[in-house]
Design an enzyme around this catalytic site. Structure first.
Site, PDB file in Angstrom:
ATOM      1  N   ARG A  43      43.943  45.859  42.523  1.00  0.00           N
ATOM      2  CA  ARG A  43      44.753  44.646  42.449  1.00  0.00           C
ATOM      3  C   ARG A  43      46.232  45.000  42.499  1.00  0.00           C
ATOM      4  NH1 ARG A  43      40.816  44.409  38.305  1.00  0.00           N
ATOM      5  NH2 ARG A  43      39.283  42.734  38.548  1.00  0.00           N
ATOM      6  N   LYS A  94      42.206  44.928  34.251  1.00  0.00           N
ATOM      7  CA  LYS A  94      42.365  43.773  33.377  1.00  0.00           C
ATOM      8  C   LYS A  94      41.939  44.128  31.958  1.00  0.00           C
ATOM      9  CE  LYS A  94      41.901  39.960  36.697  1.00  0.00           C
ATOM     10  NZ  LYS A  94      41.127  38.743  37.043  1.00  0.00           N
ATOM     11  N   HIS A 110      45.953  40.519  47.865  1.00  0.00           N
ATOM     12  CA  HIS A 110      44.549  40.355  47.483  1.00  0.00           C
ATOM     13  C   HIS A 110      43.630  40.342  48.704  1.00  0.00           C
ATOM     14  CE1 HIS A 110      42.592  39.976  43.637  1.00  0.00           C
ATOM     15  NE2 HIS A 110      41.680  39.192  44.163  1.00  0.00           N
ATOM     16  N   ARG A 136      42.249  43.651  49.252  1.00  0.00           N
ATOM     17  CA  ARG A 136      41.149  43.903  48.313  1.00  0.00           C
ATOM     18  C   ARG A 136      39.855  43.290  48.850  1.00  0.00           C
ATOM     19  NH1 ARG A 136      40.025  44.890  42.787  1.00  0.00           N
ATOM     20  NH2 ARG A 136      38.806  43.305  41.692  1.00  0.00           N
ATOM     21  N   HIS A 177      35.147  44.725  38.479  1.00  0.00           N
ATOM     22  CA  HIS A 177      34.636  43.429  38.055  1.00  0.00           C
ATOM     23  C   HIS A 177      33.831  43.577  36.767  1.00  0.00           C
ATOM     24  CE1 HIS A 177      34.787  41.534  42.354  1.00  0.00           C
ATOM     25  NE2 HIS A 177      35.926  41.409  41.698  1.00  0.00           N
ATOM     26  N   TYR A 210      30.977  38.506  48.109  1.00  0.00           N
ATOM     27  CA  TYR A 210      31.173  39.263  49.343  1.00  0.00           C
ATOM     28  C   TYR A 210      29.901  39.349  50.176  1.00  0.00           C
ATOM     29  CZ  TYR A 210      35.569  40.510  47.197  1.00  0.00           C
ATOM     30  OH  TYR A 210      36.814  40.433  46.620  1.00  0.00           O
TER      31      TYR A 210
END
Length: 293
Positions: free
Chosen positions: A145, A169, A239, A242, A265, A274
């Site tokens: 990211r 994150k 993004h 990504r 994730h 995806y």
């Protein structure tokens, strides 16, 4: 009510990123303006008031995704207030999210992107062009990211084991592998950085032309400018690289769980989008190529 305490809760307990915390602050400011207009206080708020608040957003032209983000922010806020015993009941419990159309991740054509990166690699003529090339290669080569890119320090790169330590994150760490070409280019970039900023002790990997820490708009501008050369689509943000990284891996047979770990994730559901993207691309190719399609 307890707005400052709520922000500290997001920063310390929830460990949200700076970008996310800023978004929450914005949501609180909008909610505060609504309360002032309606002559309400937080303890007075009931379900009907919140329904009116979100209805105003829809009437003003906000799309369903934006309204749902506001709802999510308010859910977190009112749960916090209930936990702190500032309110007896949570008025958000009856608020339902709006239906949104499922959107597939936007990607750029891999072949065009590879050609662009090859060209950028050949046309490096100074620190800035070398840094811009490094930004593009890292985003597409690792799928990280924007915020994660800005946190990378020189010591996070393990040239021996060929990986980078990524702080994701909520400060979750993960190791992301890097290919031999990217390793070579990273070494070249670090040499240029050291030569350009002899007196600077900034260990952050991505810096400005003055040697200061890189920032979000800098990365966005670099990516937008480069993708404009190969794409006319509306979205040309970091993004998208990504998304393109993940789709390329899936198209070439990578395991979904492996892609999940690479992307950082928390759950598989976020990665599964995806698979739909890849399926739609295959349908498009089939329709173009098969004589009876």
């Amino acid at each position: 009510m307890l707005e400052k305490e709520f922000i500290r809760f997001l920063q310390i307990e929830k460990r949200f990123s700076e970008h996310t915390v800023i978004a929450y602050k914005h949501e609180l400011e909008m909610f505060r303006s609504f309360l002032d207009r309606e002559g309400l206080t937080v303890p007075d708020i009931v379900y009907r008031d919140l329904r009116h608040y979100f209805a105003q957003m829809v009437e003003s032209g906000k799309n369903a995704s934006s309204v749902n983000r506001s709802m999510s922010s308010m859910r977190t806020y009112f749960k916090f207030l209930q936990r702190e015993e500032c309110i007896a009941k949570n008025p958000m419990t009856l608020i339902k999210a709006l239906k949104t159309a499922k959107k597939l991740p936007v990607v750029v054509e891999k072949e065009k992107l590879v050609r662009l990166l090859d060209q950028m690699g050949q046309e490096q003529d100074g620190f800035e062009s070398c840094r811009d090339y490094m930004v593009m290669e890292l985003l597409f080569g690792t799928g990280i990211r924007l915020a994660e890119l800005l946190k990378i320090k020189e010591q996070d790169i393990d040239f021996f084991n060929k990986n980078i330590l990524i702080l994701g994150k909520r400060n979750k760490e993960r190791l992301v592998p890097i290919n031999n070409l990217l390793l070579k280019e990273l070494k070249n970039y670090l040499q240029q950085k050291a030569t350009q900023f002899v007196d600077t002790n900034n260990s952050l990997l991505i810096v400005t032309k003055e040697g200061k820490p890189g920032y979000a708009k800098l990365i966005y501008d670099i990516v937008h400018r480069q993708l404009t050369l190969i794409s006319t689509q509306g979205k040309r943000s970091p993004h998208i690289l990504r998304h393109t990284f993940a789709t390329a891996l899936l198209d070439n047979g990578a395991d979904l769980n492996a892609i999940k770990e690479l992307l950082g994730h928390a759950g598989l559901a976020a990665t599964q989008v995806y698979t739909h993207n890849s399926a739609e691309r295959l349908k498009s190719i089939y329709k173009q190529a098969h004589p009876k399609a």
